[in-house]
Design a protein around this motif. Structure first.
Motif, PDB file in Angstrom:
ATOM      1  N   GLY A 275      50.848  69.827   0.010  1.00 20.60           N
ATOM      2  CA  GLY A 275      50.955  71.168  -0.334  1.00 20.60           C
ATOM      3  C   GLY A 275      49.847  71.525  -1.358  1.00 20.60           C
ATOM      4  O   GLY A 275      49.577  72.786  -1.934  1.00 20.60           O
ATOM      5  N   GLU A 276      49.002  70.639  -2.118  1.00 19.38           N
ATOM      6  CA  GLU A 276      48.421  70.666  -3.044  1.00 19.38           C
ATOM      7  C   GLU A 276      47.196  71.967  -2.907  1.00 19.38           C
ATOM      8  O   GLU A 276      47.014  72.735  -3.589  1.00 19.38           O
ATOM      9  CB  GLU A 276      47.744  69.541  -3.597  1.00 19.38           C
ATOM     10  N   LEU A 277      46.317  71.436  -1.855  1.00 16.10           N
ATOM     11  CA  LEU A 277      45.407  72.618  -1.610  1.00 16.10           C
ATOM     12  C   LEU A 277      45.763  73.909  -1.318  1.00 16.10           C
ATOM     13  O   LEU A 277      45.247  74.907  -1.739  1.00 16.10           O
ATOM     14  CB  LEU A 277      44.533  71.856  -0.361  1.00 16.10           C
ATOM     15  N   GLY A 278      47.033  74.158  -0.503  1.00 14.51           N
ATOM     16  CA  GLY A 278      47.632  75.568  -0.177  1.00 14.51           C
ATOM     17  C   GLY A 278      47.853  76.024  -1.578  1.00 14.51           C
ATOM     18  O   GLY A 278      47.736  77.320  -2.131  1.00 14.51           O
ATOM     19  N   ALA A 279      48.384  75.370  -2.510  1.00 15.37           N
ATOM     20  CA  ALA A 279      48.905  75.666  -3.964  1.00 15.37           C
ATOM     21  C   ALA A 279      47.690  76.474  -4.713  1.00 15.37           C
ATOM     22  O   ALA A 279      47.658  77.414  -5.472  1.00 15.37           O
ATOM     23  CB  ALA A 279      49.646  74.749  -4.786  1.00 15.37           C
ATOM     24  N   MET A 280      46.804  75.688  -4.776  1.00 15.03           N
ATOM     25  CA  MET A 280      45.555  75.855  -5.250  1.00 15.03           C
ATOM     26  C   MET A 280      45.036  77.292  -5.012  1.00 15.03           C
ATOM     27  O   MET A 280      44.315  78.202  -5.624  1.00 15.03           O
ATOM     28  CB  MET A 280      44.282  74.978  -5.273  1.00 15.03           C
ATOM     29  N   VAL A 281      44.735  77.331  -3.681  1.00 17.12           N
ATOM     30  CA  VAL A 281      44.299  78.571  -2.946  1.00 17.12           C
ATOM     31  C   VAL A 281      45.288  79.727  -3.378  1.00 17.12           C
ATOM     32  O   VAL A 281      44.630  81.087  -3.846  1.00 17.12           O
ATOM     33  CB  VAL A 281      44.252  78.401  -1.389  1.00 17.12           C
ATOM     34  N   ILE A 282      46.540  79.722  -3.426  1.00 15.58           N
ATOM     35  CA  ILE A 282      47.252  80.850  -3.552  1.00 15.58           C
ATOM     36  C   ILE A 282      47.354  81.157  -5.083  1.00 15.58           C
ATOM     37  O   ILE A 282      47.265  82.222  -5.411  1.00 15.58           O
ATOM     38  CB  ILE A 282      48.755  80.310  -3.105  1.00 15.58           C
ATOM     39  N   ILE A 283      47.339  80.055  -5.695  1.00 23.12           N
ATOM     40  CA  ILE A 283      47.326  80.313  -7.371  1.00 23.12           C
ATOM     41  C   ILE A 283      45.787  80.999  -7.702  1.00 23.12           C
ATOM     42  O   ILE A 283      45.660  82.140  -8.291  1.00 23.12           O
ATOM     43  CB  ILE A 283      47.372  78.937  -8.268  1.00 23.12           C
ATOM     44  N   ASP A 284      44.579  80.815  -7.204  1.00 17.59           N
ATOM     45  CA  ASP A 284      43.582  81.287  -7.388  1.00 17.59           C
ATOM     46  C   ASP A 284      43.392  82.854  -6.893  1.00 17.59           C
ATOM     47  O   ASP A 284      43.031  83.880  -7.528  1.00 17.59           O
ATOM     48  CB  ASP A 284      42.322  80.659  -6.562  1.00 17.59           C
ATOM     49  N   THR A 285      43.999  82.931  -5.665  1.00 12.53           N
ATOM     50  CA  THR A 285      44.001  84.479  -5.120  1.00 12.53           C
ATOM     51  C   THR A 285      44.869  85.306  -5.843  1.00 12.53           C
ATOM     52  O   THR A 285      44.656  86.234  -6.083  1.00 12.53           O
ATOM     53  CB  THR A 285      44.551  84.287  -3.549  1.00 12.53           C
ATOM     54  N   THR A 286      46.022  84.707  -6.504  1.00 14.38           N
ATOM     55  CA  THR A 286      46.929  85.602  -7.087  1.00 14.38           C
ATOM     56  C   THR A 286      46.738  85.806  -8.469  1.00 14.38           C
ATOM     57  O   THR A 286      46.742  86.807  -9.079  1.00 14.38           O
ATOM     58  CB  THR A 286      48.335  84.976  -7.149  1.00 14.38           C
ATOM     59  N   VAL A 287      45.981  84.793  -9.209  1.00 16.19           N
ATOM     60  CA  VAL A 287      45.638  84.903 -10.614  1.00 16.19           C
ATOM     61  C   VAL A 287      44.582  85.974 -10.668  1.00 16.19           C
ATOM     62  O   VAL A 287      44.565  86.709 -11.835  1.00 16.19           O
ATOM     63  CB  VAL A 287      45.285  83.521 -11.223  1.00 16.19           C
ATOM     64  N   ARG A 288      43.625  85.989  -9.875  1.00 13.40           N
ATOM     65  CA  ARG A 288      42.605  87.044 -10.136  1.00 13.40           C
ATOM     66  C   ARG A 288      43.077  88.381  -9.825  1.00 13.40           C
ATOM     67  O   ARG A 288      42.269  89.346 -10.325  1.00 13.40           O
ATOM     68  CB  ARG A 288      41.628  86.717  -9.107  1.00 13.40           C
ATOM     69  N   LEU A 289      44.224  88.609  -9.600  1.00 13.56           N
ATOM     70  CA  LEU A 289      44.766  89.840  -9.312  1.00 13.56           C
ATOM     71  C   LEU A 289      45.646  90.236 -10.719  1.00 13.56           C
ATOM     72  O   LEU A 289      45.807  91.660 -10.899  1.00 13.56           O
ATOM     73  CB  LEU A 289      45.617  90.177  -8.283  1.00 13.56           C
TER      74      LEU A 289
END
Length: 248
Positions: free
Chosen positions: A141-155
């Motif tokens: 799940g690590e790569l998935g978490a990285m994608v979701i974190i990046d997408t969410t944080v920039r908002l």
């Protein structure tokens, strides 16, 4: 925003969380991210085992509930308060820009990153959200978490240099982003559209909207099917369709 990640491989996050926009957001105290290895929470003092064979037989190993329940209990003590706990799982809700926008309104997110064949079903009792990146399987799940974190944080407000940048991103409005250009205006005969250097912002806005609709129609028509188009958008779509028929 606070973000906690429970992972067996915390080192995977070092570069992603400490560079670029996410790293700068932490430096400016807009974001507080902590990654925790949940293996030490295993009640197997000697081997720190976190997985076991599934009851009933089957291939692979499952994450045991005990280490994650213990890790979550410790997290609740150290960082109390309401949390959205996200399980990265192929059976979860497909991740989209609208899901990221919803997550960005939260004060504290927790990501549980699994490995092996899957989870003991009782781990889901810890979870508020189950999310999947798509119809494929990752090693963990690590790569998935990285994608979701990046997408969410920039908002998050203040994270980008210009908050309007996120509002104009692809998918933010339901459409793909319009074509963009920078200097030089003429690169080896490849010229920037005249409208973009005209100085007429009303015409530029209309051109951009039309190009966004056209790109979405040609590349992702499924997105248009999900949208409730405004009258202006619908008129532009019909205009684009007529123009493309003329080309055929």
């Amino acid at each position: 925003m606070k973000i906690d990640v429970l992972s067996l491989f915390p080192g995977m996050f070092d570069g992603v969380l400490n560079e670029s926009i996410i790293g700068k957001a932490q430096e400016r105290d807009l974001l507080d991210i902590q990654v925790t290895d949940f293996r030490p929470y295993s009640d197997d003092v000697k081997h720190h085992t976190v997985d076991d064979y599934p009851y009933g037989g089957g291939e692979g190993m499952l994450l045991k509930p005990q280490p994650l329940f213990a890790a979550m209990a410790d997290l609740d003590q150290k960082r109390p308060g309401p949390k959205r706990v996200i399980l990265l799982d192929p059976a979860g809700t497909p991740f989209t820009q609208s899901v990221a926008q919803d997550l960005s309104k939260s004060d504290h997110l927790v990501f549980i990153c699994g490995h092996y064949e899957g989870y003991d079903e009782r781990i889901r009792e810890l979870v508020t959200d189950e999310i999947s990146l798509g119809d494929y399987v990752l090693t963990g799940g690590e790569l998935g978490a990285m994608v979701i974190i990046d997408t969410t944080v920039r908002l998050l407000p203040g994270v980008l240099g210009n908050d309007q940048s996120a509002a104009n991103d692809s998918f933010a409005t339901g459409l793909l982003e319009y074509p963009q250009y920078t200097r030089p205006a003429d690169f080896e005969g490849r010229k920037v559209p005249d409208v973009l250097i005209s100085g007429n912002h009303q015409k530029i806005d209309q051109w951009r909207l039309k190009q966004a609709i056209k790109r979405t129609y040609l590349r992702r028509p499924d997105l248009l099917d999900k949208m409730k188009l405004t009258r202006e958008q619908q008129d532009l779509l019909w205009e684009i369709q007529d123009e493309l028929k003329g080309i055929d």
